[in-house]
Write an enzyme that holds these catalytic residues in place. Structure first.
Site, short mmCIF file in Angstrom:
data_model
loop_
_atom_site.label_atom_id
_atom_site.label_comp_id
_atom_site.label_asym_id
_atom_site.label_seq_id
_atom_site.Cartn_x
_atom_site.Cartn_y
_atom_site.Cartn_z
N SER A 1 9.67 -27.16 11.65
CA SER A 1 9.54 -25.96 11.15
C SER A 1 10.19 -24.90 12.07
O SER A 1 11.07 -23.74 11.51
CB SER A 1 8.21 -25.50 10.88
OG SER A 1 7.68 -26.30 9.86
N HIS B 1 7.28 -33.34 7.15
CA HIS B 1 5.88 -33.31 6.85
C HIS B 1 5.74 -34.09 5.53
O HIS B 1 4.63 -35.02 5.21
CB HIS B 1 5.49 -31.79 6.58
CG HIS B 1 5.42 -30.69 7.34
ND1 HIS B 1 6.17 -29.75 7.62
CD2 HIS B 1 4.83 -31.10 8.81
CE1 HIS B 1 5.99 -29.12 8.81
NE2 HIS B 1 5.03 -29.97 9.46
N ARG C 1 6.46 -37.30 16.53
CA ARG C 1 8.11 -37.34 16.60
C ARG C 1 8.43 -37.71 17.93
O ARG C 1 9.61 -38.19 17.91
CB ARG C 1 8.80 -35.74 16.25
CG ARG C 1 8.77 -35.51 15.04
CD ARG C 1 8.90 -33.99 14.74
NE ARG C 1 7.78 -33.40 15.35
CZ ARG C 1 7.54 -32.01 15.46
NH1 ARG C 1 8.67 -31.18 14.53
NH2 ARG C 1 6.54 -31.46 15.68
P1 ADP Z 1 1.15 -27.69 14.05
O1 ADP Z 1 1.20 -26.11 14.25
O2 ADP Z 1 -0.58 -27.91 13.82
O3 ADP Z 1 1.78 -28.29 14.87
P2 ADP Z 1 3.16 -28.27 12.09
O4 ADP Z 1 3.19 -27.60 10.77
O5 ADP Z 1 4.16 -27.92 13.00
O6 ADP Z 1 1.76 -27.78 12.51
O7 ADP Z 1 2.99 -29.83 12.04
C1 ADP Z 1 1.80 -30.28 11.36
C2 ADP Z 1 1.94 -32.10 11.73
O8 ADP Z 1 3.23 -32.47 11.21
C3 ADP Z 1 1.94 -32.38 12.99
O9 ADP Z 1 1.18 -33.47 13.50
C4 ADP Z 1 3.33 -32.70 13.58
O10 ADP Z 1 3.64 -33.23 14.64
C5 ADP Z 1 3.95 -33.33 12.24
N1 ADP Z 1 5.20 -33.10 11.97
C6 ADP Z 1 6.01 -31.78 12.07
N2 ADP Z 1 7.47 -32.10 11.81
C7 ADP Z 1 7.42 -33.41 11.53
C8 ADP Z 1 8.34 -34.53 11.46
N3 ADP Z 1 9.58 -34.07 11.22
N4 ADP Z 1 8.20 -35.99 11.39
C9 ADP Z 1 6.74 -36.24 11.58
N5 ADP Z 1 5.80 -35.55 11.79
C10 ADP Z 1 6.01 -33.91 11.92
#
Ligand code: ADP
Length: 170
Positions: free
Chosen positions: A128, A17, A90
Site C-alpha cells: 500500500s 492482499h 513478503r
Molecule cells: P499492516 O499495517 O497491519 O501491516 P497492511 O494493510 O500493510 O497492514 O498489511 C496487512 C497484511 O497483508 C500484512 O500481513 C502484510 O504483510 C500483508 N501484505 C501486504 N501486502 C502484501 C503482498 N503484496 N503480498 C502478501 N501479503 C501482503
C-alpha cells in the site's frame, strides 16, 4: 466453522492482499477483513472508503466479510469469534515485524493462532505504501490494484496528486 481475521490497514487494498485472501479461502470457511483504525498510523484514504473498496472487491464472495475496528486485534478477533488470524509475508523484514506482533498477540491471548501465507512472486513487491507513492507522483497503478479501485483513485485525484491526504485533515 473456521473463521479467520485478516487484519491490516488496507490503505488501499492491493492485489497482494487480495491474493492472500483468495488463498486463505482454501484454508478457512470465512475470512473477516478487519480494517484496523490506528490513530498513530497516517492514512491516505478514510476507513469508509477502504471498506467500500474491499466490499466491492469481494461482492461475489459471501465468505469474505469486512469490518472496521479500533483497539487490539486479538480483542477484535474474540469479538467476531475468529480463532485464527491470517497474515501475509513478503520478505525477511515482514517476518521480523510479524514475529513481534505474533509474540505480543500470544501474550495477550494464547488461544488465537496466526497463519502466514508467503506472497507469490507476482505480488511480493506490492505494498500500500508503494501504491501511495505512485499516486503522489502520478504513476500508473495498473496491475497493482483491481480496476474498480484504480478508476476511483483516478477520479478522486485527476492529474494524479491528492490535494490533501486523509492524514492532513486531522
Ligand atoms: P499492516 O499495517 O497491519 O501491516 P497492511 O494493510 O500493510 O497492514 O498489511 C496487512 C497484511 O497483508 C500484512 O500481513 C502484510 O504483510 C500483508 N501484505 C501486504 N501486502 C502484501 C503482498 N503484496 N503480498 C502478501 N501479503 C501482503
Amino acid at each position: 466453522m473456521k473463521r479467520a481475521l485478516f487484519p491490516g490497514s488496507f490503505d488501499p487494498i492491493t492485489n497482494g492482499h487480495i491474493e492472500i485472501i483468495q488463498r486463505g479461502l482454501a484454508l478457512f470457511d470465512e475470512i473477516i477483513v478487519g480494517i484496523g483504525v490506528n490513530n498513530s498510523k497516517q492514512a491516505m484514504f478514510s476507513p469508509e472508503q477502504r471498506y467500500s473498496w474491499i466490499q466491492e472487491t469481494f461482492a461475489q464472495e459471501p465468505r469474505v466479510k469486512v469490518h472496521i475496528y479500533t483497539g487490539l486485534t486479538v480483542e477484535f478477533a474474540n469479538k467476531v469469534n475468529a480463532r485464527f488470524i491470517l497474515r501475509g509475508l513478503r520478505s525477511a523484514p515482514d517476518y521480523e515485524y510479524e514475529r513481534n506482533i505474533d509474540l505480543l498477540n500470544k501474550y495477550l491471548d494464547s488461544s488465537i493462532e496466526t497463519f502466514y501465507l508467503l506472497s507469490s512472486p507476482q505480488t511480493s513487491f506490492v505494498s500500500s505504501t508503494l501504491v501511495k507513492e505512485i499516486i503522489r507522483f502520478h504513476g500508473h497503478l495498473e496491475g497493482l490494484l483491481p480496476p474498480h479501485i484504480i478508476r476511483d483513485i483516478y477520479a478522486l485525484y485527476p492529474g494524479g496528486k491528492p490535494a490533501r491526504a486523509e492524514s492532513d485533515r486531522q
